[in-house]
Design a protein around this motif. Structure first.
Motif, PDB file in Angstrom:
ATOM      1  N   GLU A  57       0.825  -0.985   0.046  1.00 56.46           N
ATOM      2  CA  GLU A  57      -0.040  -0.060  -0.149  1.00 56.46           C
ATOM      3  C   GLU A  57       0.802   1.319   0.147  1.00 56.46           C
ATOM      4  N   GLU A  58       2.103   1.203   0.686  1.00 54.23           N
ATOM      5  CA  GLU A  58       2.776   2.533   0.687  1.00 54.23           C
ATOM      6  C   GLU A  58       3.337   2.442  -0.516  1.00 54.23           C
ATOM      7  N   ASN A  59       3.979   1.484  -1.194  1.00 58.50           N
ATOM      8  CA  ASN A  59       4.544   1.663  -2.636  1.00 58.50           C
ATOM      9  C   ASN A  59       3.663   2.234  -3.643  1.00 58.50           C
ATOM     10  N   GLU A  60       2.171   1.669  -3.562  1.00 55.78           N
ATOM     11  CA  GLU A  60       1.280   2.068  -4.269  1.00 55.78           C
ATOM     12  C   GLU A  60       1.005   3.662  -4.031  1.00 55.78           C
ATOM     13  N   ARG A  61       0.865   4.201  -2.920  1.00 58.07           N
ATOM     14  CA  ARG A  61       0.803   5.435  -2.580  1.00 58.07           C
ATOM     15  C   ARG A  61       1.850   6.443  -3.030  1.00 58.07           C
ATOM     16  N   LEU A  62       3.286   5.823  -2.971  1.00 53.93           N
ATOM     17  CA  LEU A  62       4.523   6.568  -3.430  1.00 53.93           C
ATOM     18  C   LEU A  62       4.117   6.717  -5.093  1.00 53.93           C
ATOM     19  N   LEU A  63       3.965   5.444  -5.545  1.00 58.66           N
ATOM     20  CA  LEU A  63       3.659   5.867  -6.991  1.00 58.66           C
ATOM     21  C   LEU A  63       2.872   6.584  -7.538  1.00 58.66           C
ATOM     22  N   ASN A  64       1.456   6.524  -6.806  1.00 60.05           N
ATOM     23  CA  ASN A  64       0.461   7.512  -7.026  1.00 60.05           C
ATOM     24  C   ASN A  64       1.017   9.184  -6.955  1.00 60.05           C
ATOM     25  N   ARG A 138       3.769   7.489  12.615  1.00 61.53           N
ATOM     26  CA  ARG A 138       3.549   8.678  12.073  1.00 61.53           C
ATOM     27  C   ARG A 138       4.666   9.727  12.527  1.00 61.53           C
ATOM     28  N   THR A 139       5.166   9.754  13.526  1.00 62.62           N
ATOM     29  CA  THR A 139       6.585  10.089  13.914  1.00 62.62           C
ATOM     30  C   THR A 139       7.674   9.939  13.039  1.00 62.62           C
ATOM     31  N   LEU A 140       7.806   8.491  12.745  1.00 59.68           N
ATOM     32  CA  LEU A 140       9.112   8.081  12.004  1.00 59.68           C
ATOM     33  C   LEU A 140       8.894   7.586  10.743  1.00 59.68           C
ATOM     34  N   ASN A 141       7.556   7.969  10.218  1.00 52.69           N
ATOM     35  CA  ASN A 141       7.210   8.033   8.647  1.00 52.69           C
ATOM     36  C   ASN A 141       7.249   6.463   8.277  1.00 52.69           C
ATOM     37  N   LYS A 142       6.898   5.590   9.236  1.00 50.70           N
ATOM     38  CA  LYS A 142       6.964   4.134   8.943  1.00 50.70           C
ATOM     39  C   LYS A 142       5.374   3.702   9.109  1.00 50.70           C
ATOM     40  N   GLY A 143       5.260   2.369   8.448  1.00 56.10           N
ATOM     41  CA  GLY A 143       3.903   1.510   8.573  1.00 56.10           C
ATOM     42  C   GLY A 143       3.668   1.196  10.129  1.00 56.10           C
ATOM     43  N   LYS A 144       2.543   1.134  10.414  1.00 54.54           N
ATOM     44  CA  LYS A 144       1.972   0.555  11.721  1.00 54.54           C
ATOM     45  C   LYS A 144       2.481  -1.045  11.931  1.00 54.54           C
ATOM     46  N   VAL A 145       2.358  -1.539  10.734  1.00 50.96           N
ATOM     47  CA  VAL A 145       2.635  -3.175  10.832  1.00 50.96           C
ATOM     48  C   VAL A 145       4.216  -3.193  11.205  1.00 50.96           C
ATOM     49  N   GLU A 146       5.107  -2.391  10.364  1.00 53.06           N
ATOM     50  CA  GLU A 146       6.458  -2.251  10.577  1.00 53.06           C
ATOM     51  C   GLU A 146       6.906  -2.045  12.282  1.00 53.06           C
ATOM     52  N   VAL A 147       5.951  -0.980  12.731  1.00 51.80           N
ATOM     53  CA  VAL A 147       6.384  -0.711  14.200  1.00 51.80           C
ATOM     54  C   VAL A 147       6.115  -1.853  14.995  1.00 51.80           C
ATOM     55  N   GLU A 148       4.808  -2.389  14.821  1.00 51.42           N
ATOM     56  CA  GLU A 148       4.430  -3.550  15.579  1.00 51.42           C
ATOM     57  C   GLU A 148       5.473  -4.751  15.419  1.00 51.42           C
ATOM     58  N   LEU A 149       5.873  -4.764  14.271  1.00 52.48           N
ATOM     59  CA  LEU A 149       6.901  -6.139  14.173  1.00 52.48           C
ATOM     60  C   LEU A 149       8.042  -5.837  14.829  1.00 52.48           C
ATOM     61  N   ILE A 150       8.828  -4.623  14.830  1.00 48.55           N
ATOM     62  CA  ILE A 150       9.934  -4.210  15.704  1.00 48.55           C
ATOM     63  C   ILE A 150       9.643  -4.468  17.148  1.00 48.55           C
ATOM     64  N   LEU A 151       8.505  -4.218  17.633  1.00 47.27           N
ATOM     65  CA  LEU A 151       8.200  -4.257  19.002  1.00 47.27           C
ATOM     66  C   LEU A 151       8.119  -5.734  19.094  1.00 47.27           C
ATOM     67  N   LYS A 152       7.466  -6.312  18.485  1.00 49.96           N
ATOM     68  CA  LYS A 152       7.323  -7.978  18.674  1.00 49.96           C
ATOM     69  C   LYS A 152       8.613  -8.782  18.850  1.00 49.96           C
ATOM     70  N   PHE A 153       9.392  -8.293  17.954  1.00 44.37           N
ATOM     71  CA  PHE A 153      10.641  -8.861  17.634  1.00 44.37           C
ATOM     72  C   PHE A 153      11.586  -8.562  19.183  1.00 44.37           C
ATOM     73  N   GLN A 154      11.506  -7.194  19.446  1.00 42.48           N
ATOM     74  CA  GLN A 154      12.124  -7.192  20.703  1.00 42.48           C
ATOM     75  C   GLN A 154      11.477  -7.688  21.907  1.00 42.48           C
ATOM     76  N   GLN A 155      10.225  -7.959  22.146  1.00 48.47           N
ATOM     77  CA  GLN A 155       9.719  -8.537  23.153  1.00 48.47           C
ATOM     78  C   GLN A 155      10.186  -9.898  23.416  1.00 48.47           C
ATOM     79  N   ARG A 156      10.444 -10.646  22.122  1.00 50.51           N
ATOM     80  CA  ARG A 156      10.946 -12.164  22.102  1.00 50.51           C
ATOM     81  C   ARG A 156      12.382 -12.112  22.529  1.00 50.51           C
ATOM     82  N   LYS A 157      13.061 -11.058  22.473  1.00 51.61           N
ATOM     83  CA  LYS A 157      14.587 -11.039  22.809  1.00 51.61           C
ATOM     84  C   LYS A 157      14.483 -10.926  24.271  1.00 51.61           C
TER      85      LYS A 157
END
Length: 157
Positions: A57-64, A138-157
């Motif tokens: 979706e982000e790539n499509e928005r960028l292309l648009n 919103r602050t880091l211009n990232k997707g919500k899912v990417e932020v959730e992934l980073i937080l999930k992977f950190q919790q597992r460590k």
């Protein structure tokens, strides 16, 4: 003598019964572990698919956005993009050249060492300060899912 064999038989039967109970407990623990691993694998798969959809979706928005601004990436040797931030437009009524200025992109100094924290550490820092996933994204211009992934992977460590 028969009493001795009866006692030995009872002891052997008790050991056999105890072994069966222990083996059955181990099998049930193994099955439980397999179920948990399957659940984790499903969660990782769902998270990755959600991340890929978000990325798409982000790539499509960028292309648009790029196509909406008239940007086209052609290799025909167009020299209008080599003006380094200045677009020249000719006004037909007065035959004068009008320059539309776009500011140059600042380049960092090569001899100065600057510390730039990684995206993961920025996400974790904002999360520890109490920001929500949406605010971090919103602050880091990232997707919500990417932020959730980073937080999930950190919790597992």
């Amino acid at each position: 003598m028969i009493g001795f064999f009866v006692v030995v038989s009872i002891i052997v039967h008790a050991i056999t019964l105890l072994s069966l109970v222990v083996l059955s407990l181990r099998v049930s623990k193994t099955k439980e572990l397999e179920l948990r691993q399957e659940q984790v694998a499903r969660q990782v798969e769902e998270t990755m698919s959600a991340y890929l959809l978000d990325l798409k979706e982000e790539n499509e928005r960028l292309l648009n956005m790029l196509s909406g601004n008239g940007y086209n990436d052609n290799a025909s040797g167009d020299t209008s993009s080599s003006n380094k931030g200045v677009d020249l437009q000719v006004n037909d009524s007065n035959k004068e050249v009008v320059e539309a200025y776009s500011p140059p992109i600042p380049q960092p100094a090569e001899d100065v060492d600057t510390y730039i924290p990684s995206q993961d550490s920025q996400v974790l820092a904002l999360a520890s300060e109490g920001y929500s996933v949406e605010e971090i994204a919103r602050t880091l211009n990232k997707g919500k899912v990417e932020v959730e992934l980073i937080l999930k992977f950190q919790q597992r460590k």
